[in-house]
Motif scaffolding. Structure first.
Motif, PDB file in Angstrom:
ATOM      1  N   ASN A  12       0.837  -1.196   0.000  1.00 12.38           N
ATOM      2  CA  ASN A  12       0.000   0.000   0.000  1.00 12.38           C
ATOM      3  C   ASN A  12       0.868   1.240   0.000  1.00 12.38           C
ATOM      4  O   ASN A  12       1.900   1.276   0.689  1.00 12.38           O
ATOM      5  N   TYR A  13       0.460   2.233  -0.766  1.00  7.21           N
ATOM      6  CA  TYR A  13       1.003   3.581  -0.568  1.00  7.21           C
ATOM      7  C   TYR A  13      -0.136   4.374   0.046  1.00  7.21           C
ATOM      8  O   TYR A  13      -1.123   4.658  -0.635  1.00  7.21           O
ATOM      9  N   GLY A  14      -0.039   4.668   1.327  1.00  2.00           N
ATOM     10  CA  GLY A  14      -1.169   5.267   2.028  1.00  2.00           C
ATOM     11  C   GLY A  14      -2.330   4.289   1.999  1.00  2.00           C
ATOM     12  O   GLY A  14      -2.156   3.113   2.305  1.00  2.00           O
ATOM     13  N   GLU A  17      -3.847   0.425  -2.375  1.00  2.48           N
ATOM     14  CA  GLU A  17      -3.105  -0.832  -2.553  1.00  2.48           C
ATOM     15  C   GLU A  17      -2.664  -0.938  -4.007  1.00  2.48           C
ATOM     16  O   GLU A  17      -3.485  -0.852  -4.920  1.00  2.48           O
ATOM     17  N   VAL A  18      -1.366  -1.090  -4.240  1.00  2.68           N
ATOM     18  CA  VAL A  18      -0.872  -1.153  -5.624  1.00  2.68           C
ATOM     19  C   VAL A  18      -0.359  -2.545  -6.005  1.00  2.68           C
ATOM     20  O   VAL A  18      -0.244  -2.861  -7.174  1.00  2.68           O
ATOM     21  N   VAL A  19      -0.052  -3.381  -5.002  1.00  2.00           N
ATOM     22  CA  VAL A  19       0.278  -4.785  -5.269  1.00  2.00           C
ATOM     23  C   VAL A  19      -0.671  -5.620  -4.416  1.00  2.00           C
ATOM     24  O   VAL A  19      -0.747  -5.432  -3.202  1.00  2.00           O
ATOM     25  N   GLY A  36       5.228  -6.283 -17.811  1.00  5.72           N
ATOM     26  CA  GLY A  36       3.870  -5.744 -17.832  1.00  5.72           C
ATOM     27  C   GLY A  36       3.952  -4.273 -18.160  1.00  5.72           C
ATOM     28  O   GLY A  36       5.041  -3.683 -18.161  1.00  5.72           O
ATOM     29  N   PRO A  37       2.796  -3.656 -18.440  1.00  8.96           N
ATOM     30  CA  PRO A  37       2.810  -2.243 -18.811  1.00  8.96           C
ATOM     31  C   PRO A  37       3.245  -1.359 -17.652  1.00  8.96           C
ATOM     32  O   PRO A  37       3.246  -1.788 -16.488  1.00  8.96           O
ATOM     33  N   SER A  38       3.618  -0.132 -17.973  1.00  6.40           N
ATOM     34  CA  SER A  38       4.051   0.829 -16.979  1.00  6.40           C
ATOM     35  C   SER A  38       2.989   0.990 -15.886  1.00  6.40           C
ATOM     36  O   SER A  38       1.806   1.056 -16.179  1.00  6.40           O
ATOM     37  N   GLY A  39       3.432   0.988 -14.629  1.00  5.72           N
ATOM     38  CA  GLY A  39       2.521   1.211 -13.516  1.00  5.72           C
ATOM     39  C   GLY A  39       1.863  -0.046 -12.966  1.00  5.72           C
ATOM     40  O   GLY A  39       1.042   0.024 -12.048  1.00  5.72           O
ATOM     41  N   CYS A  40       2.234  -1.232 -13.480  1.00  6.49           N
ATOM     42  CA  CYS A  40       1.548  -2.454 -13.040  1.00  6.49           C
ATOM     43  C   CYS A  40       2.135  -3.028 -11.744  1.00  6.49           C
ATOM     44  O   CYS A  40       1.606  -4.002 -11.210  1.00  6.49           O
ATOM     45  N   GLY A  41       3.218  -2.429 -11.237  1.00  8.96           N
ATOM     46  CA  GLY A  41       3.743  -2.869  -9.951  1.00  8.96           C
ATOM     47  C   GLY A  41       5.032  -3.669 -10.015  1.00  8.96           C
ATOM     48  O   GLY A  41       5.454  -4.260  -9.005  1.00  8.96           O
ATOM     49  N   LYS A  42       5.705  -3.678 -11.157  1.00  6.58           N
ATOM     50  CA  LYS A  42       6.942  -4.453 -11.305  1.00  6.58           C
ATOM     51  C   LYS A  42       8.046  -3.934 -10.383  1.00  6.58           C
ATOM     52  O   LYS A  42       8.641  -4.695  -9.621  1.00  6.58           O
ATOM     53  N   SER A  43       8.314  -2.618 -10.473  1.00  4.78           N
ATOM     54  CA  SER A  43       9.403  -2.058  -9.671  1.00  4.78           C
ATOM     55  C   SER A  43       9.101  -2.171  -8.189  1.00  4.78           C
ATOM     56  O   SER A  43       9.984  -2.488  -7.384  1.00  4.78           O
ATOM     57  N   THR A  44       7.855  -1.933  -7.828  1.00 10.31           N
ATOM     58  CA  THR A  44       7.474  -2.033  -6.422  1.00 10.31           C
ATOM     59  C   THR A  44       7.748  -3.446  -5.908  1.00 10.31           C
ATOM     60  O   THR A  44       8.313  -3.627  -4.815  1.00 10.31           O
ATOM     61  N   THR A  45       7.402  -4.449  -6.704  1.00  5.43           N
ATOM     62  CA  THR A  45       7.632  -5.832  -6.309  1.00  5.43           C
ATOM     63  C   THR A  45       9.127  -6.106  -6.149  1.00  5.43           C
ATOM     64  O   THR A  45       9.570  -6.694  -5.161  1.00  5.43           O
TER      65      THR A  45
HETATM   66  N1  LIG Z   1       6.347   6.121  -3.805  1.00  5.75           N
HETATM   67  C1  LIG Z   1       5.120   5.954  -4.311  1.00  5.75           C
HETATM   68  N2  LIG Z   1       4.048   6.593  -3.785  1.00  5.75           N
HETATM   69  C2  LIG Z   1       2.801   6.401  -4.282  1.00  5.75           C
HETATM   70  N3  LIG Z   1       2.516   5.601  -5.312  1.00  5.75           N
HETATM   71  C3  LIG Z   1       3.527   4.951  -5.891  1.00  5.75           C
HETATM   72  C4  LIG Z   1       4.879   5.093  -5.429  1.00  5.75           C
HETATM   73  N4  LIG Z   1       5.665   4.293  -6.203  1.00  5.75           N
HETATM   74  C5  LIG Z   1       4.851   3.697  -7.100  1.00  5.75           C
HETATM   75  N5  LIG Z   1       3.562   4.082  -6.912  1.00  5.75           N
HETATM   76  C6  LIG Z   1       2.408   3.606  -7.684  1.00  5.75           C
HETATM   77  O1  LIG Z   1       2.390   2.199  -7.610  1.00  5.75           O
HETATM   78  C7  LIG Z   1       1.988   1.635  -8.859  1.00  5.75           C
HETATM   79  C8  LIG Z   1       3.053   0.662  -9.316  1.00  5.75           C
HETATM   80  O2  LIG Z   1       4.240   1.381  -9.618  1.00  5.75           O
HETATM   81  P1  LIG Z   1       5.557   0.684 -10.128  1.00  5.75           P
HETATM   82  O3  LIG Z   1       5.844  -0.487  -9.284  1.00  5.75           O
HETATM   83  O4  LIG Z   1       6.615   1.742 -10.215  1.00  5.75           O
HETATM   84  O5  LIG Z   1       5.143   0.201 -11.590  1.00  5.75           O
HETATM   85  P2  LIG Z   1       6.045  -0.335 -12.791  1.00  5.75           P
HETATM   86  O6  LIG Z   1       7.440  -0.513 -12.295  1.00  5.75           O
HETATM   87  O7  LIG Z   1       5.388  -1.607 -13.209  1.00  5.75           O
HETATM   88  O8  LIG Z   1       5.961   0.697 -13.868  1.00  5.75           O
HETATM   89  C9  LIG Z   1       1.763   2.804  -9.798  1.00  5.75           C
HETATM   90  O9  LIG Z   1       0.385   3.064  -9.831  1.00  5.75           O
HETATM   91  C10 LIG Z   1       2.524   3.922  -9.159  1.00  5.75           C
HETATM   92  O10 LIG Z   1       1.941   5.161  -9.470  1.00  5.75           O
END
Ligand SMILES: Nc1ncnc2c1ncn2[C@@H]1O[C@H](COP(=O)(O)OP(=O)(O)O)[C@@H](O)[C@H]1O
Ligand SMILES: [Mg+2]
Length: 367
Positions: A12-14, A17-19, A36-45
């Motif tokens: 969760n960011y705040g 929930e993004v993953v 996956g497409p941009s914003g799908c949660g790859k980097s976060t994972t």
């Molecule tokens: N520090 C953050 N604060 C709030 N939202 C974030 C933050 N980092 C990523 N997000 C959100 O989390 C989602 C997944 O982001 P990210 O993992 O960077 O995607 P990807 O790497 O697949 O492009 C996106 O909707 C992004 O906007």
């Protein structure tokens, strides 16, 4: 035993929930690509595996040890980013050894590991240069070298090739694959580029909107996409997808498209559909080719005529653009010849390789 395990991991960011509770087992020495497409949660994972982001729920373990609360430097991982920062005032040799020096490794070990990494990456001739004296690809190699010298259990890559031009990207892709063959370690690699994913991975993990949609060997995912999203995301050109409805014609179930066009339902899917069902018919460019310009068809072939609007010769193959029942479709042709705009050609469809998806859910009916 799996080298990395993600059990019901959420982020969760705040309040957002993004993953959403992902599960994944990565084997020892496996090369896994999250795509996956941009914003799908790859980097976060990836950053949760690295420990650079806290996980909100679930559990991550590396090498059998739960690492939820373990600091990044204690996880025995090395990460290579898209924006790698080399120290500009240090030589390549110093850049490579710096992390080990900070970790108070002996001079002998540093020298040995730096030389070993330089040999693996073929940068022995560059050791006394500074980053300003290197090309983009050479800098990227040094960045990878800094990860290699640490002998980590796991390498994490986040879009490491995104800043390179197209030619260099293809070259570095091969080098990363070679690197994995030389330095047997577990690699988790993130990219939005499906070609990079297909070519590098032992297994690809297709993500969408914070979920894992499909996990499998590249060719399995290519041949058996679980839904229309994967079907159009993996493979180039994207799979042709045309809406239609199932109807009985001449004693066999057919997909009926707009403008009365029809296509028989592949025999192995006949018991997966019912009359009146709304479906999406899918086929790849490679599975619909003009006669005398096609690959041998295994299984049932279906003949149809199409007018070709545009031909794009690529050398060995030519991409053909047509309209079929209101949908823009792409097909392919081998043994190139000139194609006149509007030319009508006789095509062969490899019917057994086509796909049917439920129109409502988008899920593959192959099950
Ligand atoms: N520090 C953050 N604060 C709030 N939202 C974030 C933050 N980092 C990523 N997000 C959100 O989390 C989602 C997944 O982001 P990210 O993992 O960077 O995607 P990807 O790497 O697949 O492009 C996106 O909707 C992004 O906007
Ligand atoms: Mg990212």
């Amino acid at each position: 035993m799996a080298d990395i395990q993600l059990n019901n991991v959420t982020k969760n960011y705040g309040k957002l929930e993004v993953v959403h509770g992902i599960n994944l087992d990565i084997e020892h020495n496996e090369f896994v690509v999250l795509v996956g497409p941009s914003g799908c949660g790859k980097s976060t994972t990836l950053r949760m595996i690295a420990g650079l982001e806290e996980i909100t729920g679930g559990e991550i373990s590396i090498g059998g040890r739960v690492v939820n609360d373990l600091a990044p430097r204690k996880r025995d991982i090395s990460m290579v980013f898209q924006n790698y920062a080399l120290y500009p005032h240090m030589t390549v040799r110093e850049n490579l050894g710096f992390g080990l020096k900070i970790a108070k490794q002996s001079k002998d070990i540093i020298e040995q590991r730096v030389n070993e990494a330089a040999a693996i990456l073929s940068i022995e001739d560059l050791m006394d240069r500074t980053p300003a004296e290197l090309s983009g690809g050479q800098r990227q190699r040094v960045a990878m070298g800094r990860a290699i010298v640490r002998h980590p259990q796991v390498f994490l890559f986040d879009e490491p090739l995104s800043n390179l031009d197209a030619k260099l990207r293809v070259q570095m892709r091969t080098e990363i694959k070679r690197l994995h063959q030389k330095v047997k370690t577990t690699i988790v690699y993130v990219t939005h580029d499906q070609v990079e994913a297909m070519t590098l991975a032992d297994r690809i993990v297709v993500m969408k909107d914070g979920h894992i949609v499909q996990v499998g060997a590249p060719l399995d995912v290519f041949e058996r996409p679980v839904d229309t999203f994967v079907a159009s995301f993996i493979g180039s050109p994207p799979m042709n997808l045309i809406p239609g409805e199932i109807a009985l014609q001449d004693g066999r179930l057919h997909v009926v498209f707009q403008a009365e066009n029809t296509m028989p339902v592949p025999r192995d899917l006949a018991d997966k559909v019912v009359e009146g069902q709304k479906v999406i018919f899918g086929f790849r460019a490679d599975d619909m080719m003009p006669k005398a310009h096609s690959l041998p068809i295994l299984g049932e072939a279906y003949d149809l005529r199409l007018a070709v609007d545009i031909a794009e010769p690529l050398g060995t193959e030519t991409l053909l653009f047509s309209t079929f029942s209101g949908a823009d479709i792409q097909t392919k042709m081998f043994n190139p010849r000139r194609v006149e705009p509007g030319e009508v050609m006789d095509f062969n469809c490899a019917l057994d390789k086509t796909h049917l998806f439920d129109a409502q859910t988008g899920k593959s009916l192959r099950g």
